[in-house]
Design an enzyme around this catalytic site. Structure first.
Site, PDB file in Angstrom:
ATOM      1  N   ASP A 457     -52.276  51.900  -4.582  1.00  0.00           N
ATOM      2  CA  ASP A 457     -51.305  50.845  -4.869  1.00  0.00           C
ATOM      3  C   ASP A 457     -51.539  49.670  -3.920  1.00  0.00           C
ATOM      4  O   ASP A 457     -52.249  49.781  -2.914  1.00  0.00           O
ATOM      5  CB  ASP A 457     -49.894  51.405  -4.684  1.00  0.00           C
ATOM      6  N   GLU A 460     -54.522  44.717  -4.588  1.00  0.00           N
ATOM      7  CA  GLU A 460     -55.077  43.494  -5.178  1.00  0.00           C
ATOM      8  C   GLU A 460     -55.992  42.716  -4.222  1.00  0.00           C
ATOM      9  O   GLU A 460     -56.913  42.072  -4.738  1.00  0.00           O
ATOM     10  CB  GLU A 460     -53.937  42.588  -5.688  1.00  0.00           C
ATOM     11  N   ASP A 536     -45.850  47.488 -12.060  1.00  0.00           N
ATOM     12  CA  ASP A 536     -44.383  47.443 -12.081  1.00  0.00           C
ATOM     13  C   ASP A 536     -43.859  46.748 -13.335  1.00  0.00           C
ATOM     14  O   ASP A 536     -43.362  45.615 -13.282  1.00  0.00           O
ATOM     15  CB  ASP A 536     -43.870  46.736 -10.832  1.00  0.00           C
TER      16      ASP A 536
END
Length: 807
Positions: A457, A460, A536
């Site tokens: 997670d 990015e 999300d």
């Protein structure tokens, strides 16, 4: 700071608290200052186009065509994959390619074309290059699939003759901005570009190529998201092709669909304009049927990692478990209610103060014991893993990484620091093989805690920022496999390289088992190391629709294993929305509920007796179909075909199917039509050609065309293709074949890959054919003539006369 930044500032502070909010403000200012100092100032630029062709050099598989101010390398690989590279750009180095560049087609020949151009002729594809640099990719019959207009560069250090830094320079320099405009058929439809919330068909508009945490829950229209790829699949009557611009820099893709008979009666072609801020101008074009294109793409970028069987079952996650006693209660709740459960995922709250590769001993005093206890009941534990490492002396991971010089540095050689959940943090440079080796070894701690799978997670990568970009400064320095460069080039491949580090580390630590890993961010080739999930997604019907778009789009980019946060991440779904999301999830590869700490619970019994009953039915159907999912996973690895496919997969010339985004094929056998709106108990379904059976009622329908089917809250419509062979669980731990009656005179069939466990054993593919005899009997045979070896159940014989389909 504009109004949107002000709103984001308030959100950041509210989400992370005042102290973290203040740290994020400081980090954002540091990033802005670092880029202002280290990035080159915008110098005068000179536009450049290739100019007129001056000659060509034949080479194996194609050749190099020289123009007055550039050059173009064209290479056709065995199988028909076309590579084009401008300004000396070659296919390597590349983060997308799996191993060595594919072997060239020695029979492909470069020869002069009409009007001063050139062409490369091969068995499967023809590439024509005009004298000014337009490139056409055609079928062997001459139909134009794609026409690339001459590109344009803006050289940052251009001299008076137009020469200067070239976009293909391998050392990762600043390079040139460039733009390339393409034309496709007027009837063409665009798909892909990674995970997009609105789709799967990509409408007119601009799509950014920059992996981005949406900063909360997203809905259709939010763009970009966490996993972008410069990969397009274009479907038209003339044929299907995939185009991949192998460039990891920030960019934008502008799409505009064409129109037939536009204006004065002439077709207006569809257009695609790719604009990149730097890096090489190089691309691949793969043409053929959708199945063949994805098979070629898999050969180019690598076979998908095969999830273990348990990862194809239902998984429960939540940010905010109170501790191991609550985990036990939840697992016991599933068992008491006879709800199958394969895994429980622990989010950042199980870490010690959110620090990666640690455990909160107060909440989880005996995590290995909990893992053993759950595994005895068939439930695995999956751990979140974030890339950011708390920059704190005494932290074991930080100290080890600092000693190994593992963290990203700025242009002055200092550690780049951002703010994430543990506070001020540093970031491993996963573009360095040495750092990947160090990071991969850290998973030994997770394995010792009893975890069986891993969930990447915030990669990015994210640094909380109330203004500017929520990532590392663009001037941050990266190894880029020894070439050197900055974050402008490394950003989009950061999550991909992290996935590689985790996957390779797990293979070394536990070589007898296939790793289970999925990642929020990534790039082309992510499938080699695992899958992904939606990120999300917002709770709501729009979020439900976005969930399907993401899975379909990612599958067409070569990432077959994905799924959403069932129920949405951000809020509390109504019982109806939860049930409909749960029913969709039961037919997607990654079937997982998940939610934020503030968003309410996701256990099925939290939504009432009726919802619990409907969820139980969906779970049991998922368990029954597990052998089919095992087969689809193996076929994805062998041939690149995604589990979840658009309904036009086998009929790409059916224009009505190309526009259908509210249903999908699960393999070749099943058509799933989820309910994506509130209050719907009956819905229209667009059928491909052939006979289809409603699996709930047995009623037969004949396609192509549209039919109306019942969709009560207890189930969503699922139709089976006539003649299909599905491996399903028989209820006694074994597998049986469910055969849907073929139409007289038409042969059916299917593939079955028996479960070989979670090791690396090479699978056996069994091929079956079905036919209907004159007396109505259904015959099932193996193509190799061997014994069938399974108990067979034939369905669909009760309804002999199919209902018609309109349209």
């Amino acid at each position: 700071m504009d109004g949107r930044d002000l709103v984001r500032s308030v959100r950041v502070v509210r989400a992370v608290g005042p102290a973290q909010g203040l740290r994020s403000v400081r980090a954002a200012w540091r990033a802005r200052r670092a880029d202002a100092v280290a990035l080159p100032a915008r110098a005068p630029e000179r536009a450049r186009v290739p100019g007129a062709a001056t000659g060509a050099e034949p080479q194996p598989g194609g050749g190099v065509i020289h123009f007055a101010r550039s050059s173009l390398r064209v290479r056709v690989a065995i199988g028909g994959a076309v590579f084009c590279g401008w300004d000396g750009a070659g296919p390597e180095p590349s983060y997308a390619l799996a191993g060595a560049c594919p072997e060239v087609d020695a029979r492909a020949v470069l020869e002069p074309d009409t009007e001063g151009g050139w062409r490369v002729v091969s068995e499967r594809v023809l590439v024509a290059v005009s004298r000014h640099g337009a490139v056409e990719v055609r079928t062997p019959g001459g139909a134009v699939l794609r026409r690339e207009l001459p590109p344009r560069w803006w050289d940052r250090t251009a001299g008076p003759d137009g020469a200067g830094e070239r976009a293909g320079r391998p050392e990762g320099g600043d390079g040139s901005r460039w733009v390339q405009r393409s034309e496709v058929a007027a009837d063409a439809r665009f798909f892909g570009l990674g995970g997009r919330a609105h789709g799967p068909r990509l409408r007119d508009g601009a799509y950014r190529l920059w992996n981005t945490d949406p900063g909360g829950a997203f809905v259709p229209g939010d763009d970009p998201l966490s996993l972008t790829m410069p990969v397009q699949l274009v479907v038209a009557d003339a044929g299907t092709h995939l185009v991949f611009h192998d460039n990891s820099w920030d960019g934008r893709v502008h799409l505009r669909e064409g129109a037939e008979g536009a204006g004065s009666g002439h077709d207006r072609p569809g257009t695609c304009e790719v604009r990149m801020d730097g890096g090489p101008l190089r691309y691949w074009v793969l043409a053929g049927t959708p199945a063949r294109v994805l098979q070629m793409w898999t050969a180019l970028t690598g076979a998908p990692a095969l999830p273990p069987r348990w990862a194809l079952g239902y998984q429960h996650a939540r940010w905010g478990f109170g501790g191991q006693d609550e985990v036990r209660r939840i697992v016991a709740g599933y068992k008491e209610r006879e709800l199958p459960l394969s895994a429980v995922h622990l989010d950042i709250d199980h870490f010690d103060r959110h620090r990666v590769f640690t455990v909160d001993r107060a909440r989880y005093p005996d995590l290995p014991g909990l893992a053993r206890e759950l595994r005895a009941d068939g439930v695995r534990l999956v751990s979140i893993v974030d890339p950011a490492v708390k920059a704190e002396p005494g932290d074991a991971v930080y100290e080890g990484g600092a000693a190994a010089d593992a963290f990203v540095r700025d242009a002055r050689g200092r550690e780049v620091r951002g703010v994430v959940w543990p506070g001020e943090s540093v970031y491993p440079d996963f573009t360095d093989a040495r750092v990947r080796k160090w990071w991969g070894a850290l998973y030994a701690e997770r394995l010792a805690q009893g975890f069986s799978g891993f969930w990447h997670d915030m990669n990015e990568p994210v640094s909380f920022a109330p203004f500017g970009e929520q990532t590392l400064p663009r001037s941050s320095r990266h190894a880029l496999e020894g070439r050197g460069g900055d974050h402008r080039e490394a950003h989009n491949v950061y999550g991909l390289a992290m996935a590689r580090a985790g996957f390779e580390g797990l293979c070394e630590l536990r070589p007898e088992e296939r790793p289970f890993l999925f990642s929020r961010a990534g790039w082309a080739g992510l499938q080699r190391y695992g899958g992904t999930w939606s990120g999300d997604v917002a709770t709501g019907w729009e979020g439900l629709r976005a969930s399907l778009s993401l899975v379909l789009g990612l599958g067409l980019c070569g990432v077959p294993y994905s799924g959403p946060d069932v129920g949405g991440f951000s809020g509390s779904p109504s019982p109806e929305l939860y049930v409909r999301w749960f029913q969709l999830g039961a037919y997607l590869p990654l079937f997982r509920t998940h939610s934020a700490v503030w968003a309410g619970r996701r256990e099925p019994w939290e939504f009432g007796i009726a919802a619990l009953g409907h969820a139980r039915a969906a779970l049991r159907e998922r368990q029954r179909l597990l052998p089919y999912f095992v087969t689809l996973g193996q076929l994805a690895r062998l041939a690149g075909a995604p589990y979840v496919r658009p309904v036009w997969w086998s009929s790409p010339r059916d224009r009505a199917l190309r526009d259908c985004g509210d249903a999908f094929l699960l393999g070749d056998a099943l058509l799933v039509a989820p309910v994506l709106q509130a209050g719907v108990t009956r819905r229209a379904v667009r059928l491909p050609r052939g006979r289809w059976y409603d699996t709930a009622t047995g009623r037969a329908y004949e396609g192509p065309g549209q039919v109306w089917v019942d969709a009560p809250l207890s189930r969503i419509p699922v139709l089976a293709r006539a003649g299909a062979v599905l491996p399903v669980a028989d209820g006694d731990g074994g597998t049986q074949l469910e055969v849907w009656a073929p139409v007289a005179g038409r042969e059916g069939g299917g593939l079955v890959v028996p479960d070989a466990g979670d090791s690396w054993q090479r699978p056996t593919v069994e091929r079956f054919v079905t036919r209907r005899e004159a007396d109505g009997r259904v015959v099932v045979e193996r193509r190799d003539g061997g014994a069938v070896g399974y108990r067979v159940r034939v369905r669909g014989l009760a309804e002999e006369v199919p209902a018609g389909a309109d349209g």
